[in-house]
Design a protein around this motif. Structure first.
Motif, PDB file in Angstrom:
ATOM      1  N   LEU A 192     -15.291  -3.307  43.052  1.00 45.23           N
ATOM      2  CA  LEU A 192     -15.713  -4.557  42.418  1.00 45.23           C
ATOM      3  C   LEU A 192     -16.763  -5.246  43.288  1.00 45.23           C
ATOM      4  N   THR A 193     -17.576  -4.459  43.978  1.00 46.45           N
ATOM      5  CA  THR A 193     -18.618  -4.988  44.846  1.00 46.45           C
ATOM      6  C   THR A 193     -19.522  -5.927  44.060  1.00 46.45           C
ATOM      7  N   ASP A 194     -19.748  -7.112  44.612  1.00 44.16           N
ATOM      8  CA  ASP A 194     -20.624  -8.136  44.024  1.00 44.16           C
ATOM      9  C   ASP A 194     -20.186  -8.618  42.636  1.00 44.16           C
ATOM     10  N   ALA A 195     -18.960  -8.336  42.227  1.00 44.82           N
ATOM     11  CA  ALA A 195     -18.468  -8.787  40.915  1.00 44.82           C
ATOM     12  C   ALA A 195     -18.349 -10.309  40.894  1.00 44.82           C
ATOM     13  N   ASP A 196     -18.538 -10.901  39.730  1.00 40.56           N
ATOM     14  CA  ASP A 196     -18.367 -12.343  39.574  1.00 40.56           C
ATOM     15  C   ASP A 196     -17.041 -12.613  38.869  1.00 40.56           C
ATOM     16  N   LEU A 197     -16.042 -13.012  39.662  1.00 44.95           N
ATOM     17  CA  LEU A 197     -14.706 -13.320  39.152  1.00 44.95           C
ATOM     18  C   LEU A 197     -14.370 -14.781  39.429  1.00 44.95           C
ATOM     19  N   SER A 198     -15.401 -15.619  39.489  1.00 46.10           N
ATOM     20  CA  SER A 198     -15.203 -17.042  39.749  1.00 46.10           C
ATOM     21  C   SER A 198     -14.252 -17.637  38.714  1.00 46.10           C
ATOM     22  N   PHE A 199     -13.281 -18.390  39.186  1.00 45.63           N
ATOM     23  CA  PHE A 199     -12.294 -19.102  38.367  1.00 45.63           C
ATOM     24  C   PHE A 199     -11.414 -18.177  37.521  1.00 45.63           C
ATOM     25  N   ALA A 200     -11.402 -16.885  37.823  1.00 51.46           N
ATOM     26  CA  ALA A 200     -10.546 -15.943  37.092  1.00 51.46           C
ATOM     27  C   ALA A 200      -9.087 -16.138  37.492  1.00 51.46           C
ATOM     28  N   ASN A 201      -8.180 -15.844  36.576  1.00 48.20           N
ATOM     29  CA  ASN A 201      -6.755 -15.861  36.880  1.00 48.20           C
ATOM     30  C   ASN A 201      -6.362 -14.451  37.300  1.00 48.20           C
ATOM     31  N   LEU A 202      -6.165 -14.281  38.604  1.00 48.55           N
ATOM     32  CA  LEU A 202      -5.784 -12.994  39.184  1.00 48.55           C
ATOM     33  C   LEU A 202      -4.411 -13.103  39.851  1.00 48.55           C
ATOM     34  N   SER A 203      -3.570 -13.977  39.345  1.00 48.01           N
ATOM     35  CA  SER A 203      -2.239 -14.172  39.920  1.00 48.01           C
ATOM     36  C   SER A 203      -1.439 -12.883  39.859  1.00 48.01           C
ATOM     37  N   ARG A 204      -0.811 -12.562  40.974  1.00 51.91           N
ATOM     38  CA  ARG A 204       0.073 -11.400  41.113  1.00 51.91           C
ATOM     39  C   ARG A 204      -0.601 -10.079  40.732  1.00 51.91           C
ATOM     40  N   SER A 236     -16.341  -6.487  48.336  1.00 47.34           N
ATOM     41  CA  SER A 236     -17.350  -7.011  49.254  1.00 47.34           C
ATOM     42  C   SER A 236     -18.443  -7.721  48.461  1.00 47.34           C
ATOM     43  N   GLY A 237     -18.782  -8.921  48.931  1.00 49.83           N
ATOM     44  CA  GLY A 237     -19.807  -9.718  48.282  1.00 49.83           C
ATOM     45  C   GLY A 237     -19.399 -10.308  46.939  1.00 49.83           C
ATOM     46  N   ALA A 238     -18.150 -10.148  46.541  1.00 52.01           N
ATOM     47  CA  ALA A 238     -17.686 -10.655  45.238  1.00 52.01           C
ATOM     48  C   ALA A 238     -17.662 -12.176  45.219  1.00 52.01           C
ATOM     49  N   LYS A 239     -17.846 -12.735  44.036  1.00 52.82           N
ATOM     50  CA  LYS A 239     -17.771 -14.184  43.833  1.00 52.82           C
ATOM     51  C   LYS A 239     -16.405 -14.502  43.238  1.00 52.82           C
ATOM     52  N   LEU A 240     -15.548 -15.106  44.065  1.00 46.56           N
ATOM     53  CA  LEU A 240     -14.184 -15.441  43.663  1.00 46.56           C
ATOM     54  C   LEU A 240     -13.913 -16.929  43.864  1.00 46.56           C
ATOM     55  N   SER A 241     -14.962 -17.738  43.840  1.00 46.82           N
ATOM     56  CA  SER A 241     -14.764 -19.166  44.066  1.00 46.82           C
ATOM     57  C   SER A 241     -13.898 -19.743  42.950  1.00 46.82           C
ATOM     58  N   GLY A 242     -12.899 -20.521  43.363  1.00 41.01           N
ATOM     59  CA  GLY A 242     -11.987 -21.146  42.411  1.00 41.01           C
ATOM     60  C   GLY A 242     -11.029 -20.185  41.726  1.00 41.01           C
ATOM     61  N   ALA A 243     -11.047 -18.914  42.103  1.00 36.21           N
ATOM     62  CA  ALA A 243     -10.150 -17.927  41.481  1.00 36.21           C
ATOM     63  C   ALA A 243      -8.707 -18.191  41.887  1.00 36.21           C
ATOM     64  N   GLY A 297     -17.838 -10.715  53.248  1.00 34.93           N
ATOM     65  CA  GLY A 297     -18.929 -11.449  52.633  1.00 34.93           C
ATOM     66  C   GLY A 297     -18.605 -12.039  51.272  1.00 34.93           C
ATOM     67  N   ALA A 298     -17.350 -11.985  50.851  1.00 36.84           N
ATOM     68  CA  ALA A 298     -16.958 -12.522  49.542  1.00 36.84           C
ATOM     69  C   ALA A 298     -16.941 -14.047  49.576  1.00 36.84           C
ATOM     70  N   ASN A 299     -17.180 -14.666  48.425  1.00 31.62           N
ATOM     71  CA  ASN A 299     -17.103 -16.121  48.312  1.00 31.62           C
ATOM     72  C   ASN A 299     -15.774 -16.485  47.665  1.00 31.62           C
ATOM     73  N   LEU A 300     -14.856 -16.993  48.488  1.00 29.98           N
ATOM     74  CA  LEU A 300     -13.528 -17.403  48.042  1.00 29.98           C
ATOM     75  C   LEU A 300     -13.349 -18.904  48.210  1.00 29.98           C
ATOM     76  N   GLU A 301     -14.446 -19.641  48.112  1.00 25.60           N
ATOM     77  CA  GLU A 301     -14.408 -21.092  48.270  1.00 25.60           C
ATOM     78  C   GLU A 301     -13.485 -21.706  47.228  1.00 25.60           C
ATOM     79  N   GLU A 302     -12.546 -22.554  47.718  1.00 26.99           N
ATOM     80  CA  GLU A 302     -11.581 -23.247  46.848  1.00 26.99           C
ATOM     81  C   GLU A 302     -10.660 -22.296  46.083  1.00 26.99           C
TER      82      GLU A 302
END
Length: 179
Positions: free
Chosen positions: A12-24, A33-40, A54-59
């Motif tokens: 999932l390199t560089d995937a955009d999963l911002s605000f996705a529900n990935l619970s459990r 690597s490099g994925a966008k997971l902000s607010g996930a 290098g992933a973005n896991l902000e918030e």
């Protein structure tokens, strides 16, 4: 919504999963690597040995997440909630954890060299044997944290709250502990 999905060993390199529900979700050994997971939402997720460099896991919400041996080098975890997360042996070198909540997190044997933990909540965190050399821990809350055998050489702990912290056997060489 990928709640409780099994996507281990996936690229999932560089995937955009911002605000996705990935619970459990099971993302063990996945390459994010490099994925966008902000607010996930990654509460209870299994990220064992995942590559999040290098992933973005902000918030992002990573409460009770399993990050055993995960690579989070250079990741942005500012404002992330890692309460009760298990980061045994994780690589967080150069990661940005400013303002993150790591209350009661387990970071035993983790590498946090050069990481920015300024303003983070590490109350009651277990950091036994962790490498925090050169880390920025300005105004970090470390009350009740177990920092035994931690390498704090060249770390900046200005204004850090250390009441009740266990620093037995810690390396405190050229460490800034000013108030």
């Amino acid at each position: 919504n990928l709640e409780e999905a099994t996507i281990y060993r996936t690229n999932l390199t560089d995937a955009d999963l911002s605000f996705a529900n990935l619970s459990r979700v099971d993302l063990s050994f996945a390459d994010l690597s490099g994925a966008k997971l902000s607010g996930a939402k990654l509460s209870g997720a299994n990220l064992t040995s995942a590559n999040l460099s290098g992933a973005n896991l902000e918030e992002a919400i990573l409460e009770k997440a399993k990050l055993y041996g995960a690579n989070l080098s250079g990741a942005n975890l500012s404002g992330a909630n890692l309460e009760k997360a298990k980061l045994y042996g994780a690589n967080l070198s150069g990661a940005n954890l400013s303002g993150a909540n790591l209350e009661d997190a387990k970071l035993i044997g983790a590498n946090l060299s050069g990481a920015n933990l300024s303003g983070a909540n590490l109350e009651d965190a277990k950091l036994i044997g962790a490498n925090l050399s050169g880390a920025k821990l300005l105004r970090t809350r470390l009350s009740g944290a177990n920092l035994s055998r931690v390498d704090l050489s060249y770390a900046d702990l200005s204004g850090a709250k250390l009441s009740g912290a266990n620093l037995s056997g810690a390396i405190i060489y050229r460490t800034n502990l000013t108030d």
